[in-house]
Structure formats: structure tokens, C-alpha cells
Design an enzyme around this catalytic site. Structure first.
Site, PDB file in Angstrom:
ATOM      1  CB  CYS A  35      -0.909  -0.005   1.227  1.00  0.00           C
ATOM      2  SG  CYS A  35      -1.848   1.532   1.391  1.00  0.00           S
ATOM      3  CB  CYS A  84      -2.154   4.644   4.245  1.00  0.00           C
ATOM      4  SG  CYS A  84      -3.555   3.936   3.366  1.00  0.00           S
ATOM      5  CB  SER A  85      -0.345   0.775   6.511  1.00  0.00           C
ATOM      6  OG  SER A  85      -1.350   1.372   7.320  1.00  0.00           O
ATOM      7  CB  CYS A  86      -4.696  -0.814   2.454  1.00  0.00           C
ATOM      8  SG  CYS A  86      -5.376   0.845   2.342  1.00  0.00           S
TER       9      CYS A  86
END
Lengths: 109, 205, 94
Positions: free
Chosen positions: B109, B112-114
Site C-alpha cells: 500500500c 498508507c498501510s491497507c
């Protein structure tokens, strides 16, 4: 919230928008796992509790993270950014006020 | 109601207060206003920590040993993971990417950090790092090589940048040398990095 | 109704809303202006650009779009492709 491009990159990007960014292309990806601190777990949990209560969406949290100025964004840990973003969203929604936060910060623990 | 722009004083408060102090103050305000009850936080932590890469590994081991389950996992991941006590109700949809001979998947991702948290729990530290987010889309082969991941010659890598509403998980290939193994033994081979595509499961030599 | 079908050639809009004020954008910078191909229609989801501001959010088709790396990066690469979720208003027909 945005930074100028580096040579060979796109003309413009926001600082959280990291795909292919030259600054990090030579940085090794650290394999070692880090244990979450009690603070990390609490921040993670409060984010979900607020979502269950309809007080915050994940998209708003992301916008809150992205609103952290670049230098601080890279200085803060992952869950430190989240903590700032949670306050950002609740203030932006008017769920809490800056005065309430300041009073809580000033009160003895 | 749409977000209102923050006052200069409130922006300064966010930008200068140490995050730990800010978070402690935020909790006090939320508790005092009755918007959140203190006991909700530990209850949520316990709920979150029920998900873990161990569940992902069990799902993969079942898919390796049960062709009908494998088909269900690829076609209807939300239904398939229910077999392991995971409910995706209210969670983002899950997509499962099948590694095949000649085709490897790597998930990142960049914004962000999906991450498929409902199944795998907290994302790994490295997955959230700036280096991983920057490099995975631009130099996936270099990244895999750095971790000692060797793919057969001619394997195409599909990098999946998880930018929106889906959460993605890799179904790795069953390693050779594991013929006749049961699910429990197989699941012990599967690590979280295998479920993201940075590594591939290997049978012990 | 969705505008594109699997196999359609598309181009990601070359737009930089970040320069115009506070926004929340889920289309990565490295894809702006780049050509790709529709790989799948993933569904219809509320626009995150509105959800991020707690505004009413219209539901939009979300596609999986495939890109060749040579269309994205200056250095030579081989045997790689990229799949990215992109909302319909960011795509134009090619």
C-alpha cells in the site's frame, strides 16, 4: 502537505504518496519485527471503537495522517501519527473542542 | 456534517503536543463526555488480537489440501474465511491472489498501510515502512532478492498497490517435498511474509 | 452503470488536486497521466475523496487497472506488471 518532485519523478506529489519515490529506493527493508507497545495497541483500538460509534471513518483517519507536516510525518512512529490523526478528525468534526483537549492536557494526571 | 477547517491554535496544538500526551488527553475528553467507555479499549484490543497470520496460514493449508475449499477461497473469500471463525461483516472486501507457476504476486500500500487486518491482524512493521512502500512498485525483484526470495526463471511478478476498498492476501504455492502432509504440518510452513508475497513457503531441506 | 469494460485501454487523468488545497486522493502520483488496461470491475464504493471530509459521498465504480512498468519508470524492468484500484472519474478512454 505536498513536496516538489525529485529528478525523474512526477512533477508533484504529497509526502505520504511514496510509490517509487527515489529518496527511499536504496533503503533496505528491515526484516525484524517490532513488538507493539501498550500505546500502539490502545491507539489502534480507539480508532476502531470510534469507527464503531460512527465518530470516524478510515478515510478521515488517513486524511488526518496526511495532514501531518512532512518533517513530523517522518519523525513520528506509525501509531504516533494515528494518535495525532484521531485528534485531528475529532476536532474537525467538532466532536471535541480544542479547549477541552487543552484543559485535559493541563489537568493533573 | 463536513469537516470544518481547524483554527490556527488547534493546528498548533496538534503539531506541537507529544503524541502520547495528546492521546492521553484525547481519551480523558472522550471518557468524560461519555462518547467512549474506558473498558471498550481493552475489549477492542482483545478482539483485534484474535486475528493473526496463524489464521492466514490455516486458510492456506486448507486450500492446499482441499480443492473445493481452494475454489471457494478464490471465488468467495469472505465465505471461505468464515470456516476459521473470521467474519468480514463491516470489514472491507477481501481479495485472494493466487500464485501459480510463472506468476507471483506482491502486495503493497504505497499511500498508507491497507492490509487484510480482519484475517491477519496487525500489519508487520516492515510492511508499513517508507522503504517498502517506495520500492515494492518500482523494484520488486530487487526487494525479493534482498530477502533471499528466489523465484523460478521467467516468473512474472504482479505488484498489487492496495489503494482503495479491497484488502488483498496472497495464496502461495504449496512447496514441493510436502506430499502427504496434513493441514497442521503445512500451516506451520506459512509465514506472514508469504501471505504478502515477499517470501515463498519452503519445506525444510 | 460502469463506463469501462475489461480489456479497455484507459489513461489516468494527469491532475494534481493536492496543489489546489486540502484533499484526500487515492490515485497514486506515479500513475497520473499513465496508460493502462482495465483488468476487472471490483464493485461500486463511496468516493473516499468525500468520505475523508465527512461529506456525502456518491458511489463510484472501482476498477482494477493493469499497468506495464515501462510506462511508469525510466529504468529497464522485465516480467513485471502492476495492478491498482482506481475510481472511474480518474480514468479517461484511450
Amino acid at each position: 502537505m505536498a513536496v516538489a518532485a525529485e529528478p525523474g519523478d512526477t512533477p508533484f506529489r504529497a509526502h505520504h504518496d511514496l510509490g517509487g519515490v527515489r529518496r527511499f529506493l536504496c533503503t533496505p527493508v528491515e526484516r525484524e519485527e517490532h513488538t507493539l507497545s501498550p500505546f500502539d495497541r490502545e491507539v489502534d483500538a480507539l480508532r476502531q471503537v470510534l469507527a464503531h460509534h460512527g465518530l470516524l471513518r478510515v478515510d478521515e483517519l488517513r486524511r488526518g495522517i496526511e495532514s501531518i507536516p512532512e518533517e513530523r510525518y517522518f519523525a513520528l512512529s506509525y501509531y504516533q501519527r494515528w494518535a495525532v490523526a484521531l485528534a485531528f478528525v475529532l476536532l474537525s468534526r467538532g466532536v471535541i473542542s480544542g479547549d477541552e483537549l487543552r484543559a485535559a492536557l493541563a489537568a493533573p494526571a | 456534517m463536513a469537516h470544518a477547517p481547524l483554527s490556527a491554535a488547534d493546528r498548533k496544538l496538534l503539531e506541537t503536543t507529544p503524541p502520547e500526551a495528546l492521546f492521553a488527553a484525547l481519551k480523558r475528553v472522550l471518557f468524560a463526555k461519555g462518547l467512549v467507555a474506558p473498558e471498550e479499549i481493552p475489549a477492542q484490543i482483545a478482539q483485534t488480537e484474535r486475528a493473526s497470520p496463524l489464521i492466514g496460514a490455516q486458510i492456506v493449508a486448507r486450500a492446499w489440501t482441499d480443492p473445493a475449499y481452494r475454489a471457494l477461497l478464490l471465488a468467495e473469500p469472505a465465505r471461505a474465511v468464515e470456516a476459521f471463525g473470521v467474519s468480514l461483516t463491516g470489514a472491507p472486501p477481501l481479495g485472494v491472489l493466487e500464485n501459480r507457476p510463472g506468476q507471483h504476486h506482491l502486495i503493497v500500500c504505497t499511500l498508507c498501510s491497507c492490509y487484510p487486518r480482519a484475517v491477519l491482524g496487525y500489519p508487520p512493521f516492515w510492511y508499513k515502512s517508507a522503504a517498502y512502500r517506495a520500492r515494492a512498485v518500482r523494484d520488486p525483484r530487487g526487494l525479493l532478492a534482498e530477502w533471499g526470495t528466489v523465484l523460478p526463471a521467467g516468473t512474472e511478478i504482479t505488484v498489487v498497490d492496495s489503494t482503495a476498498d479491497y484488502r488483498w492476501m496472497v495464496l502461495p504455492m504449496r512447496p514441493s517435498g510436502t506430499e502427504g502432509w496434513d493441514e497442521a504440518r503445512l500451516s506451520a510452513l506459512v509465514r506472514v511474509s508469504d501471505l504478502i508475497g515477499m517470501t515463498v513457503p519452503e519445506a525444510p531441506a | 452503470m460502469s463506463r469501462f469494460r475489461v480489456g479497455d485501454k484507459v489513461r489516468v487523468r494527469e491532475d494534481w488536486p493536492e496543489q489546489r488545497g486540502p484533499v484526500h486522493i487515492r490515485t497514486p502520483h506515479y500513475l497520473r497521466g499513465r496508460a493502462g488496461e482495465i483488468a476487472a470491475l471490483l464493485g461500486v464504493f463511496p468516493n473516499p475523496e468525500d468520505l475523508a471530509f465527512d461529506r456525502p459521498a456518491p458511489r463510484l465504480p472501482l476498477y482494477h487497472v493493469r499497468f506495464r512498468p515501462e510506462a511508469l519508470w525510466p529504468e529497464p524492468v522485465s516480467g513485471e506488471t502492476l495492478l491498482v484500484e482506481i475510481f472511474e472519474p480518474w480514468l479517461t478512454p484511450l
